[in-house]
Design a protein around this motif. Structure first.
Motif, PDB file in Angstrom:
ATOM      1  N   ILE A  69      10.963  33.930 -80.368  1.00 10.54           N
ATOM      2  CA  ILE A  69      12.275  34.455 -80.744  1.00 10.54           C
ATOM      3  C   ILE A  69      12.066  35.743 -81.534  1.00 10.54           C
ATOM      4  O   ILE A  69      11.346  35.759 -82.523  1.00 10.54           O
ATOM      5  N   GLN A  70      12.712  36.818 -81.095  1.00  8.83           N
ATOM      6  CA  GLN A  70      12.547  38.105 -81.758  1.00  8.83           C
ATOM      7  C   GLN A  70      13.834  38.599 -82.395  1.00  8.83           C
ATOM      8  O   GLN A  70      13.885  39.702 -82.910  1.00  8.83           O
ATOM      9  N   SER A  71      14.871  37.787 -82.382  1.00  6.33           N
ATOM     10  CA  SER A  71      16.153  38.177 -82.948  1.00  6.33           C
ATOM     11  C   SER A  71      16.510  37.247 -84.108  1.00  6.33           C
ATOM     12  O   SER A  71      16.630  36.030 -83.933  1.00  6.33           O
ATOM     13  N   PHE A  72      16.689  37.829 -85.288  1.00  2.00           N
ATOM     14  CA  PHE A  72      17.065  37.047 -86.463  1.00  2.00           C
ATOM     15  C   PHE A  72      18.398  36.351 -86.250  1.00  2.00           C
ATOM     16  O   PHE A  72      18.568  35.189 -86.603  1.00  2.00           O
ATOM     17  N   GLU A  73      19.352  37.062 -85.654  1.00  2.00           N
ATOM     18  CA  GLU A  73      20.667  36.474 -85.437  1.00  2.00           C
ATOM     19  C   GLU A  73      20.591  35.251 -84.523  1.00  2.00           C
ATOM     20  O   GLU A  73      21.218  34.229 -84.794  1.00  2.00           O
ATOM     21  N   LYS A  74      19.810  35.334 -83.438  1.00  2.00           N
ATOM     22  CA  LYS A  74      19.649  34.188 -82.531  1.00  2.00           C
ATOM     23  C   LYS A  74      18.949  33.045 -83.250  1.00  2.00           C
ATOM     24  O   LYS A  74      19.333  31.882 -83.103  1.00  2.00           O
ATOM     25  N   SER A 121       8.428  41.954 -84.687  1.00  2.00           N
ATOM     26  CA  SER A 121       9.776  42.294 -84.223  1.00  2.00           C
ATOM     27  C   SER A 121      10.823  41.465 -84.944  1.00  2.00           C
ATOM     28  O   SER A 121      11.903  41.967 -85.284  1.00  2.00           O
ATOM     29  N   LEU A 122      10.539  40.198 -85.195  1.00  3.42           N
ATOM     30  CA  LEU A 122      11.476  39.346 -85.913  1.00  3.42           C
ATOM     31  C   LEU A 122      11.664  39.855 -87.335  1.00  3.42           C
ATOM     32  O   LEU A 122      12.777  39.875 -87.859  1.00  3.42           O
ATOM     33  N   SER A 178      13.973  42.780 -87.143  1.00  6.20           N
ATOM     34  CA  SER A 178      15.323  42.295 -86.830  1.00  6.20           C
ATOM     35  C   SER A 178      15.972  41.684 -88.064  1.00  6.20           C
ATOM     36  O   SER A 178      17.172  41.871 -88.305  1.00  6.20           O
ATOM     37  N   THR A 179      15.205  40.976 -88.873  1.00  6.86           N
ATOM     38  CA  THR A 179      15.716  40.394 -90.121  1.00  6.86           C
ATOM     39  C   THR A 179      16.156  41.492 -91.071  1.00  6.86           C
ATOM     40  O   THR A 179      17.227  41.410 -91.678  1.00  6.86           O
ATOM     41  N   GLU A 219      17.095  44.499 -90.300  1.00  7.53           N
ATOM     42  CA  GLU A 219      18.282  45.143 -89.737  1.00  7.53           C
ATOM     43  C   GLU A 219      19.547  44.328 -90.004  1.00  7.53           C
ATOM     44  O   GLU A 219      20.583  44.876 -90.349  1.00  7.53           O
ATOM     45  N   ALA A 220      19.442  43.002 -89.860  1.00  8.54           N
ATOM     46  CA  ALA A 220      20.602  42.129 -90.056  1.00  8.54           C
ATOM     47  C   ALA A 220      20.987  42.081 -91.523  1.00  8.54           C
ATOM     48  O   ALA A 220      22.126  41.952 -91.877  1.00  8.54           O
TER      49      ALA A 220
END
Length: 64
Positions: free
Chosen positions: A15-20, A56-57, A60-61, A63-64
């Motif tokens: 998983i590379q998206s904090f939101e997901k 990447s995670l 992403s964190t 950025e969020a």
């Protein structure tokens, strides 16, 4: 009082998206304080970590 969920939480492998990660209830260990200290210093850092090791995670964190 915190109650443990009755099911095991999913591990965020790939998983590379904090939101997901948060939306789908994956296991997440909050390291934002450490990241803040890393970013707020004036020294540049080179993140040399193996593939699939959370680079990447982490971005992403932030950025969020």
């Amino acid at each position: 009082m915190n109650q443990q969920p009755s099911f095991p939480r999913k591990m965020p492998i790939g998983i590379q998206s904090f939101e997901k990660l948060r939306r789908e209830n994956y296991v997440y260990i909050d390291k934002t304080e450490i990241m803040y200290r890393l970013v707020s210093t004036s020294n540049p850092y080179f993140l040399s970590r193996p593939r699939r090791f959370g680079k990447s995670l982490m971005l992403s964190t932030m950025e969020a």
